[in-house]
Design a protein around this motif. Structure first.
Motif, PDB file in Angstrom:
ATOM      1  N   MET A 146      61.510 117.431  48.962  1.00 16.31           N
ATOM      2  CA  MET A 146      61.639 115.975  49.018  1.00 16.31           C
ATOM      3  C   MET A 146      60.266 115.314  49.162  1.00 16.31           C
ATOM      4  O   MET A 146      60.002 114.278  48.544  1.00 16.31           O
ATOM      5  CB  MET A 146      62.536 115.542  50.184  1.00 16.31           C
ATOM      6  CG  MET A 146      63.950 116.084  50.184  1.00 16.31           C
ATOM      7  SD  MET A 146      64.590 116.581  48.603  1.00 16.31           S
ATOM      8  CE  MET A 146      65.764 117.784  49.106  1.00 16.31           C
ATOM      9  N   HIS A 147      59.387 115.932  49.967  1.00 20.30           N
ATOM     10  CA  HIS A 147      58.042 115.374  50.131  1.00 20.30           C
ATOM     11  C   HIS A 147      57.245 115.473  48.826  1.00 20.30           C
ATOM     12  O   HIS A 147      56.530 114.532  48.466  1.00 20.30           O
ATOM     13  CB  HIS A 147      57.296 116.083  51.263  1.00 20.30           C
ATOM     14  CG  HIS A 147      57.874 115.836  52.617  1.00 20.30           C
ATOM     15  ND1 HIS A 147      57.989 114.569  53.167  1.00 20.30           N
ATOM     16  CD2 HIS A 147      58.391 116.680  53.537  1.00 20.30           C
ATOM     17  CE1 HIS A 147      58.543 114.648  54.360  1.00 20.30           C
ATOM     18  NE2 HIS A 147      58.805 115.929  54.613  1.00 20.30           N
ATOM     19  N   VAL A 148      57.385 116.597  48.128  1.00 21.06           N
ATOM     20  CA  VAL A 148      56.704 116.743  46.839  1.00 21.06           C
ATOM     21  C   VAL A 148      57.257 115.730  45.838  1.00 21.06           C
ATOM     22  O   VAL A 148      56.502 115.111  45.084  1.00 21.06           O
ATOM     23  CB  VAL A 148      56.842 118.194  46.303  1.00 21.06           C
ATOM     24  CG1 VAL A 148      56.346 118.304  44.873  1.00 21.06           C
ATOM     25  CG2 VAL A 148      56.091 119.165  47.195  1.00 21.06           C
ATOM     26  N   ALA A 149      58.582 115.548  45.844  1.00 18.97           N
ATOM     27  CA  ALA A 149      59.195 114.575  44.939  1.00 18.97           C
ATOM     28  C   ALA A 149      58.703 113.164  45.247  1.00 18.97           C
ATOM     29  O   ALA A 149      58.381 112.393  44.336  1.00 18.97           O
ATOM     30  CB  ALA A 149      60.721 114.635  45.044  1.00 18.97           C
ATOM     31  N   ASP A 150      58.622 112.818  46.524  1.00 18.09           N
ATOM     32  CA  ASP A 150      58.132 111.483  46.891  1.00 18.09           C
ATOM     33  C   ASP A 150      56.672 111.311  46.480  1.00 18.09           C
ATOM     34  O   ASP A 150      56.284 110.272  45.968  1.00 18.09           O
ATOM     35  CB  ASP A 150      58.284 111.244  48.403  1.00 18.09           C
ATOM     36  CG  ASP A 150      59.726 111.088  48.814  1.00 18.09           C
ATOM     37  OD1 ASP A 150      60.566 110.784  47.934  1.00 18.09           O
ATOM     38  OD2 ASP A 150      60.029 111.280  50.008  1.00 18.09           O
ATOM     39  N   ILE A 192      61.345 123.225  44.297  1.00 21.69           N
ATOM     40  CA  ILE A 192      60.322 122.241  44.628  1.00 21.69           C
ATOM     41  C   ILE A 192      60.298 121.130  43.580  1.00 21.69           C
ATOM     42  O   ILE A 192      60.208 119.945  43.919  1.00 21.69           O
ATOM     43  CB  ILE A 192      58.940 122.916  44.729  1.00 21.69           C
ATOM     44  CG1 ILE A 192      58.930 123.890  45.905  1.00 21.69           C
ATOM     45  CG2 ILE A 192      57.828 121.877  44.886  1.00 21.69           C
ATOM     46  CD1 ILE A 192      57.701 124.752  45.976  1.00 21.69           C
ATOM     47  N   PHE A 193      60.393 121.496  42.301  1.00 27.44           N
ATOM     48  CA  PHE A 193      60.221 120.511  41.235  1.00 27.44           C
ATOM     49  C   PHE A 193      61.520 119.844  40.781  1.00 27.44           C
ATOM     50  O   PHE A 193      61.471 118.791  40.152  1.00 27.44           O
ATOM     51  CB  PHE A 193      59.516 121.146  40.033  1.00 27.44           C
ATOM     52  CG  PHE A 193      58.089 121.498  40.323  1.00 27.44           C
ATOM     53  CD1 PHE A 193      57.181 120.516  40.666  1.00 27.44           C
ATOM     54  CD2 PHE A 193      57.662 122.801  40.269  1.00 27.44           C
ATOM     55  CE1 PHE A 193      55.865 120.821  40.942  1.00 27.44           C
ATOM     56  CE2 PHE A 193      56.344 123.125  40.540  1.00 27.44           C
ATOM     57  CZ  PHE A 193      55.446 122.132  40.878  1.00 27.44           C
ATOM     58  N   TYR A 194      62.657 120.423  41.080  1.00 27.42           N
ATOM     59  CA  TYR A 194      63.921 119.814  40.650  1.00 27.42           C
ATOM     60  C   TYR A 194      64.114 118.405  41.203  1.00 27.42           C
ATOM     61  O   TYR A 194      64.478 117.488  40.448  1.00 27.42           O
ATOM     62  CB  TYR A 194      65.100 120.727  41.003  1.00 27.42           C
ATOM     63  CG  TYR A 194      66.416 120.190  40.519  1.00 27.42           C
ATOM     64  CD1 TYR A 194      66.750 120.264  39.176  1.00 27.42           C
ATOM     65  CD2 TYR A 194      67.313 119.595  41.395  1.00 27.42           C
ATOM     66  CE1 TYR A 194      67.954 119.763  38.715  1.00 27.42           C
ATOM     67  CE2 TYR A 194      68.508 119.086  40.945  1.00 27.42           C
ATOM     68  CZ  TYR A 194      68.831 119.177  39.612  1.00 27.42           C
ATOM     69  OH  TYR A 194      70.015 118.673  39.163  1.00 27.42           O
ATOM     70  N   PRO A 195      63.862 118.174  42.503  1.00 23.03           N
ATOM     71  CA  PRO A 195      63.999 116.787  42.991  1.00 23.03           C
ATOM     72  C   PRO A 195      63.032 115.815  42.315  1.00 23.03           C
ATOM     73  O   PRO A 195      63.353 114.643  42.125  1.00 23.03           O
ATOM     74  CB  PRO A 195      63.701 116.895  44.494  1.00 23.03           C
ATOM     75  CG  PRO A 195      63.945 118.316  44.836  1.00 23.03           C
ATOM     76  CD  PRO A 195      63.617 119.103  43.610  1.00 23.03           C
ATOM     77  N   VAL A 196      61.849 116.310  41.953  1.00 23.91           N
ATOM     78  CA  VAL A 196      60.887 115.455  41.243  1.00 23.91           C
ATOM     79  C   VAL A 196      61.470 115.023  39.906  1.00 23.91           C
ATOM     80  O   VAL A 196      61.410 113.846  39.527  1.00 23.91           O
ATOM     81  CB  VAL A 196      59.549 116.210  41.028  1.00 23.91           C
ATOM     82  CG1 VAL A 196      58.587 115.385  40.192  1.00 23.91           C
ATOM     83  CG2 VAL A 196      58.925 116.593  42.361  1.00 23.91           C
ATOM     84  N   MET A 243      64.594 114.894  38.988  1.00 21.90           N
ATOM     85  CA  MET A 243      65.717 113.976  39.175  1.00 21.90           C
ATOM     86  C   MET A 243      65.217 112.574  39.536  1.00 21.90           C
ATOM     87  O   MET A 243      65.753 111.584  39.052  1.00 21.90           O
ATOM     88  CB  MET A 243      66.664 114.507  40.263  1.00 21.90           C
ATOM     89  CG  MET A 243      67.342 115.818  39.887  1.00 21.90           C
ATOM     90  SD  MET A 243      68.176 115.797  38.291  1.00 21.90           S
ATOM     91  CE  MET A 243      69.475 114.638  38.607  1.00 21.90           C
ATOM     92  N   LYS A 244      64.185 112.501  40.378  1.00 17.25           N
ATOM     93  CA  LYS A 244      63.647 111.201  40.773  1.00 17.25           C
ATOM     94  C   LYS A 244      63.011 110.481  39.584  1.00 17.25           C
ATOM     95  O   LYS A 244      63.073 109.249  39.505  1.00 17.25           O
ATOM     96  CB  LYS A 244      62.623 111.381  41.890  1.00 17.25           C
ATOM     97  CG  LYS A 244      62.143 110.095  42.483  1.00 17.25           C
ATOM     98  CD  LYS A 244      61.304 110.322  43.709  1.00 17.25           C
ATOM     99  CE  LYS A 244      60.963 108.969  44.318  1.00 17.25           C
ATOM    100  NZ  LYS A 244      60.302 109.099  45.595  1.00 17.25           N
ATOM    101  N   PHE A 295      65.534 119.852  31.483  1.00 20.78           N
ATOM    102  CA  PHE A 295      64.506 120.442  32.340  1.00 20.78           C
ATOM    103  C   PHE A 295      64.669 121.958  32.434  1.00 20.78           C
ATOM    104  O   PHE A 295      63.690 122.701  32.319  1.00 20.78           O
ATOM    105  CB  PHE A 295      64.562 119.813  33.737  1.00 20.78           C
ATOM    106  CG  PHE A 295      63.666 120.472  34.743  1.00 20.78           C
ATOM    107  CD1 PHE A 295      62.290 120.380  34.626  1.00 20.78           C
ATOM    108  CD2 PHE A 295      64.203 121.171  35.809  1.00 20.78           C
ATOM    109  CE1 PHE A 295      61.460 120.982  35.560  1.00 20.78           C
ATOM    110  CE2 PHE A 295      63.385 121.775  36.746  1.00 20.78           C
ATOM    111  CZ  PHE A 295      62.007 121.672  36.628  1.00 20.78           C
ATOM    112  N   GLY A 296      65.894 122.425  32.608  1.00 21.73           N
ATOM    113  CA  GLY A 296      66.132 123.863  32.697  1.00 21.73           C
ATOM    114  C   GLY A 296      65.719 124.596  31.429  1.00 21.73           C
ATOM    115  O   GLY A 296      65.110 125.668  31.486  1.00 21.73           O
TER     116      GLY A 296
END
Length: 162
Positions: free
Chosen positions: A35-39, A78-82, A84-85, A93-94
């Protein structure tokens, strides 16, 4: 006997990989690193396609040093939330990441799959790469087409879902 021992070794490695990924998944949930990486990545004032190219570069570099499945298990949470955001399609993506990791395992410096072929066939690297280049070029073209036309990756799933 050798076949059984090799199978047992590979099976144990796979189980350990899955166990490690499970522990790491719990760690990611507790620390909220994805979440922090995505933010952070979502807060960068860059076009979303540039951020996607940064993620692909990480997968290419990681895929060339680490076994593909291990790196997928390590980096995707780590990168999936990025993704999606930023509003990218997760199916697209997959597929892009699968292609990227396939490219990563045959490019230097480590080129894991090339070393495997060399150890099995005892053929020199230059001969192996002559055989790999057409496939590598086709993977790069496929990734480029998916970037230009993302609906190629999502057409059939969207057709089946609706």
């Amino acid at each position: 006997v050798k076949s059984i021992l090799d199978t047992l070794r590979i099976g144990c490695m796979t189980i350990m990989l899955i166990a490690g990924a499970s522990i790491m998944g719990h760690f990611f949930v507790v620390t909220q690193i994805p979440m922090h990486v995505a933010d952070w990545m979502g807060g960068l004032h860059l076009p979303r396609i540039v951020i996607m190219f940064m993620i692909i570069a990480v997968y290419l570099i990681g895929g060339s040093f680490i076994v593909d499945l291990a790196f997928l298990i390590l980096a995707t949470p780590i990168f999936y939330p990025v993704i999606m955001k930023l509003g990218f399609d997760p199916i697209w993506f997959g597929i892009i990441i699968a292609i990227t990791v396939m490219i990563g395992v045959v490019i230097p410096p480590v080129a894991m799959n090339v070393f495997v072929v060399k150890n099995i066939t005892k053929v020199p690297f230059n001969v192996i790469y002559k055989g790999v280049y057409p496939f590598l070029i086709s993977l790069v073209l496929c990734a480029a087409l998916l970037f230009l036309f993302p609906q190629l990756a999502t057409f059939l799933p969207n057709l089946l879902i609706e």
